[in-house]
Write an enzyme that holds these catalytic residues in place. Structure first.
Site, PDB file in Angstrom:
ATOM      1  N   LYS A 170     -23.825  34.878 -21.107  1.00 51.53           N
ATOM      2  CA  LYS A 170     -25.440  34.760 -21.463  1.00 51.53           C
ATOM      3  C   LYS A 170     -25.280  33.975 -22.945  1.00 51.53           C
ATOM      4  O   LYS A 170     -25.174  34.539 -23.871  1.00 51.53           O
ATOM      5  CB  LYS A 170     -25.827  36.265 -21.627  1.00 51.53           C
ATOM      6  CG  LYS A 170     -27.475  36.297 -21.522  1.00 51.53           C
ATOM      7  CD  LYS A 170     -28.275  35.329 -22.497  1.00 51.53           C
ATOM      8  CE  LYS A 170     -28.549  35.951 -23.855  1.00 51.53           C
ATOM      9  NZ  LYS A 170     -29.234  34.710 -24.943  1.00 51.53           N
ATOM     10  N   GLY A 223     -22.250  38.331 -32.133  1.00 53.72           N
ATOM     11  CA  GLY A 223     -23.578  38.277 -33.130  1.00 53.72           C
ATOM     12  C   GLY A 223     -23.650  38.956 -34.273  1.00 53.72           C
ATOM     13  O   GLY A 223     -22.611  39.258 -34.653  1.00 53.72           O
ATOM     14  N   GLU A 245     -17.729  40.942 -32.246  1.00 54.05           N
ATOM     15  CA  GLU A 245     -17.054  40.212 -33.220  1.00 54.05           C
ATOM     16  C   GLU A 245     -18.584  39.784 -34.204  1.00 54.05           C
ATOM     17  O   GLU A 245     -19.349  39.125 -33.347  1.00 54.05           O
ATOM     18  CB  GLU A 245     -16.626  38.803 -32.650  1.00 54.05           C
ATOM     19  CG  GLU A 245     -15.620  38.782 -31.806  1.00 54.05           C
ATOM     20  CD  GLU A 245     -14.255  38.942 -32.866  1.00 54.05           C
ATOM     21  OE1 GLU A 245     -14.457  38.986 -34.069  1.00 54.05           O
ATOM     22  OE2 GLU A 245     -13.211  39.160 -32.175  1.00 54.05           O
ATOM     23  N   CYS A 279     -19.535  32.797 -38.973  1.00 56.93           N
ATOM     24  CA  CYS A 279     -19.279  34.186 -39.183  1.00 56.93           C
ATOM     25  C   CYS A 279     -18.405  34.559 -40.388  1.00 56.93           C
ATOM     26  O   CYS A 279     -18.482  35.317 -41.243  1.00 56.93           O
ATOM     27  CB  CYS A 279     -18.940  34.939 -37.858  1.00 56.93           C
ATOM     28  SG  CYS A 279     -17.557  34.171 -37.051  1.00 56.93           S
ATOM     29  N   GLU A 377     -25.123  39.074 -45.349  1.00 54.78           N
ATOM     30  CA  GLU A 377     -24.815  37.682 -44.668  1.00 54.78           C
ATOM     31  C   GLU A 377     -26.009  37.010 -44.763  1.00 54.78           C
ATOM     32  O   GLU A 377     -27.107  37.308 -44.296  1.00 54.78           O
ATOM     33  CB  GLU A 377     -24.370  37.987 -43.260  1.00 54.78           C
ATOM     34  CG  GLU A 377     -23.874  36.842 -42.665  1.00 54.78           C
ATOM     35  CD  GLU A 377     -23.306  37.257 -41.277  1.00 54.78           C
ATOM     36  OE1 GLU A 377     -24.013  37.678 -40.514  1.00 54.78           O
ATOM     37  OE2 GLU A 377     -22.234  36.688 -41.013  1.00 54.78           O
TER      38      GLU A 377
HETATM   39  P1  NAD Z   1     -27.833  37.908 -32.642  1.00 52.89           P
HETATM   40  O1  NAD Z   1     -27.117  39.130 -32.479  1.00 52.89           O
HETATM   41  O2  NAD Z   1     -29.131  37.674 -32.881  1.00 52.89           O
HETATM   42  O3  NAD Z   1     -27.654  37.173 -31.031  1.00 52.89           O
HETATM   43  C1  NAD Z   1     -26.274  37.064 -30.404  1.00 52.89           C
HETATM   44  C2  NAD Z   1     -26.398  37.179 -28.904  1.00 52.89           C
HETATM   45  O4  NAD Z   1     -26.981  38.247 -28.743  1.00 52.89           O
HETATM   46  C3  NAD Z   1     -27.526  36.075 -28.447  1.00 52.89           C
HETATM   47  O5  NAD Z   1     -27.102  35.343 -27.099  1.00 52.89           O
HETATM   48  C4  NAD Z   1     -28.714  36.653 -28.319  1.00 52.89           C
HETATM   49  O6  NAD Z   1     -29.495  36.146 -27.072  1.00 52.89           O
HETATM   50  C5  NAD Z   1     -28.105  38.085 -27.538  1.00 52.89           C
HETATM   51  N1  NAD Z   1     -29.044  39.389 -28.028  1.00 52.89           N
HETATM   52  C6  NAD Z   1     -30.051  39.428 -28.776  1.00 52.89           C
HETATM   53  N2  NAD Z   1     -30.616  40.581 -28.505  1.00 52.89           N
HETATM   54  C7  NAD Z   1     -30.016  41.193 -27.649  1.00 52.89           C
HETATM   55  C8  NAD Z   1     -30.029  42.484 -26.714  1.00 52.89           C
HETATM   56  N3  NAD Z   1     -31.186  43.396 -27.112  1.00 52.89           N
HETATM   57  N4  NAD Z   1     -29.295  42.886 -25.971  1.00 52.89           N
HETATM   58  C9  NAD Z   1     -28.302  41.970 -25.794  1.00 52.89           C
HETATM   59  N5  NAD Z   1     -28.124  40.668 -25.961  1.00 52.89           N
HETATM   60  C10 NAD Z   1     -29.075  40.202 -26.917  1.00 52.89           C
HETATM   61  O7  NAD Z   1     -26.908  36.789 -33.267  1.00 52.89           O
HETATM   62  P2  NAD Z   1     -27.308  35.294 -33.976  1.00 52.89           P
HETATM   63  O8  NAD Z   1     -28.486  35.205 -34.779  1.00 52.89           O
HETATM   64  O9  NAD Z   1     -27.077  34.656 -32.397  1.00 52.89           O
HETATM   65  O10 NAD Z   1     -25.722  35.084 -34.346  1.00 52.89           O
HETATM   66  C11 NAD Z   1     -25.645  35.165 -35.808  1.00 52.89           C
HETATM   67  C12 NAD Z   1     -24.755  36.293 -36.060  1.00 52.89           C
HETATM   68  O11 NAD Z   1     -23.501  36.221 -35.236  1.00 52.89           O
HETATM   69  C13 NAD Z   1     -24.231  36.371 -37.596  1.00 52.89           C
HETATM   70  O12 NAD Z   1     -24.420  37.806 -38.039  1.00 52.89           O
HETATM   71  C14 NAD Z   1     -22.691  36.075 -37.181  1.00 52.89           C
HETATM   72  O13 NAD Z   1     -22.054  36.554 -38.476  1.00 52.89           O
HETATM   73  C15 NAD Z   1     -22.374  36.516 -36.115  1.00 52.89           C
HETATM   74  N6  NAD Z   1     -21.131  35.639 -35.626  1.00 52.89           N
HETATM   75  C16 NAD Z   1     -20.085  36.644 -35.598  1.00 52.89           C
HETATM   76  C17 NAD Z   1     -18.820  35.568 -35.173  1.00 52.89           C
HETATM   77  C18 NAD Z   1     -17.582  36.492 -35.116  1.00 52.89           C
HETATM   78  O14 NAD Z   1     -16.774  35.895 -34.701  1.00 52.89           O
HETATM   79  N7  NAD Z   1     -17.337  37.534 -35.816  1.00 52.89           N
HETATM   80  C19 NAD Z   1     -19.147  34.479 -34.747  1.00 52.89           C
HETATM   81  C20 NAD Z   1     -20.224  33.718 -34.886  1.00 52.89           C
HETATM   82  C21 NAD Z   1     -21.474  34.419 -35.232  1.00 52.89           C
END
Ligand code: NAD
Length: 478
Positions: A170, A223, A245, A279, A377
């Site tokens: 997804k 995320g 992650e 991240c 963050e």
């Molecule tokens: P997010 O958590 O909003 O979304 C991540 C993913 O989760 C997206 O595909 C989104 O559609 C999905 N999602 C959202 N709500 C959901 C739910 N209720 N159930 C299941 N899936 C759901 O994060 P973002 O805004 O897309 O990304 C930013 C964040 O990701 C930042 O906090 C960043 O640090 C983190 N990040 C971490 C890494 C790592 O490797 N540690 C890498 C990249 C980003």
């Protein structure tokens, strides 16, 4: 305009509703993708489950050949993928090209390493033969964020396929294009139908349906902490492992003897990479009092010279991903500016290029390490600078957030470097360099609220397998 479907069982799955995807460099509509819902996740999981027995039984050498061909297909389509990623995320084109190269590397690396992964026989006393086997889980779910869709998608998909799992992916609603394209390329490279399925859509719909699906056996989530926690709770109901992650607030720690010619440009890059939406961004700078003024002066000069513009024009700094993300960054910066204005940047971004979601590099100097902007963050090009006067204090500040993803130490004193490596709480530590994310070969993941489980490197193969111990009594009386 291109319409991107769900990609299930090796073909486009018709879906009536779409999600608009906006080009962050211009604010204009870029594409429409299928709005996958729970029923499409059901179809994707069913296709993956049906494909699993044959994919698991495929000899590892053949799986390895297919992975290598997928890597070659990504390299062949590098320019197309890089332009797509740059348009979709707003990131500078050269960074998107690197993302395509790294995506290819994941398939190449796991094509190579998976062949050496199997087979461990443990010595036992007497007439016993004992083995630890690595078996695939079955169907793995992958929930991908928008900041590095191509890289982060491939870093969990490639090892999962390598060990014989089938995948349901997804992508994020903000930037779903390259992951879908790579699934098509993978099938063109010989991956059997149903082994890799992609269902774009909203997090609360397709994402939540995948996280709680009883037909998923392992989940990789990248995320935010908030959504990661919800995903882990949903997965717990089905008693399946999750690799999380999550975010970071990673420090560059500069000691008095650091080589500033090397340190300062690297610190700036660790902040600006993907407009700070990384991240592992170097979003905190902890600097010894004695070199503080020099470091911040030099940083100011570097930041004054950067080019800001649309991702495909390959600037130093592109836009943020969305109007929502821009508003979030503006609000966090405005709240801190009320306490003390930034030394560099800030404002509402009004002087930025028109149309897109641009925000200038912004530096808050002399911050209390407990300030919200030094703790949370931001996910934008915003740096929090604090000073320290001894190594104990540097470590205390470095460890003083809820995160623990990356840390970088700038010193030529080996004792100091080793001591901080030992005491800092982070999944990756760099000395006199900053590898945001690091190489494909190193394991990657967080301490504390940055998550658990490890991706990349050999460890990803272990993460995506379950072990089975087999003990056989042999000999005459068996
Ligand atoms: P997010 O958590 O909003 O979304 C991540 C993913 O989760 C997206 O595909 C989104 O559609 C999905 N999602 C959202 N709500 C959901 C739910 N209720 N159930 C299941 N899936 C759901 O994060 P973002 O805004 O897309 O990304 C930013 C964040 O990701 C930042 O906090 C960043 O640090 C983190 N990040 C971490 C890494 C790592 O490797 N540690 C890498 C990249 C980003």
């Amino acid at each position: 305009m291109i319409a991107y479907p769900c990609f299930v069982d090796g073909r486009a799955l018709p879906v009536d509703e779409v999600v608009d995807v906006v080009n962050p460099s211009t604010g204009e509509l870029l594409a429409q993708v299928a709005r996958g819902r729970a029923e499409h996740i059901d179809e994707a999981v069913a296709a993956a489950r049906a494909a699993f027995p044959a994919w698991r039984a495929t000899p590892v050498l053949e799986r390895s050949h297919i992975l290598r061909r997928i890597g070659a297909a990504i390299r062949r389509e590098r320019e197309e993928l890089a332009h797509l990623e740059s348009q979709d995320t707003g990131k500078p084109l050269s960074q998107a090209r690197t993302d395509a190269d790294v995506a290819a590397r994941y398939f190449e690396f796991y094509a190579n390493t998976v062949e050496a992964f199997y087979g461990q026989t443990l010595p036992q006393n007497g007439d016993y033969l004992a083995q630890t086997r690595h078996e695939p889980y079955g169907v793995t779910g992958h929930i991908i964020p928008w900041n590095y869709p191509m890289q982060i998608g491939c870093r969990t998909i490639a090892p999962s396929l390598a060990v014989g799992n089938c995948c349901v992916v997804k992508p994020a609603e903000e930037a779903p294009l390259t992951v879908t394209r790579i699934a098509e390329l993978a099938h063109g490279a010989g991956l059997p139908a149903g082994v890799l399925n992609v269902v774009p859509g909203l997090g609360a719909e397709a994402g939540a349906a995948l996280a709680g699906h009883p037909g998923i056996d392992h989940l990789s989530f990248t995320g935010s902490v908030l959504v990661g926690t919800a995903v882990a709770q949903a997965a717990a109901v089905n008693v399946i492992p999750v690799a999380l992650e999550l975010g970071g607030k990673s420090p560059n720690i500069v000691f008095p003897d650091a080589n500033l010619d090397l340190a300062v440009p690297t610190i700036a890059k660790s902040l600006l990479q993907n407009a700070g939406q990384t991240c592992s961004a170097g979003s905190r700078l902890l600097v010894h009092e004695s070199v503080h003024a020099d470091v911040v002066d030099r940083l100011e000069k570097v930041l004054a010279g950067i080019r800001i513009g649309p991702g495909p024009s390959d600037p130093d700094l592109g836009p943020l991903i969305s109007a929502r993300q821009l508003a979030r960054v503006q609000a966090m910066v405005a709240a801190q500016a009320e306490v003390r204005p930034p030394r560099i940047g800030g404002g509402d971004g009004a002087s930025m290029p028109p149309g897109g979601f641009y925000f200038p590099p912004t530096v808050f100097d002399d911050l209390d390490p407990g300030a919200l902007i030094a703790q949370e963050e931001v996910f934008g090009p915003v740096l929090a600078v604090s000073t320290f006067n001894n190594t104990d204090q540097a470590v205390e500040i470095a460890n003083g957030t809820q995160y623990g993803l990356i840390a970088a130490i700038w010193t030529r004193d080996l004792d100091v470097a080793l001591r901080v490596c030992d005491e800092v709480q982070a999944g990756q530590v760099y000395v006199n360099t900053y590898g945001a994310g690091g190489g494909v070969e190193f394991s990657f993941g967080g301490f504390k609220k940055s998550g658990y489980g490890r991706e990349k490197g050999f460890q990803a193969l272990e993460e995506l397998c379950q072990t089975k111990t087999v003990v056989i009594k042999v000999g005459r009386d068996a």
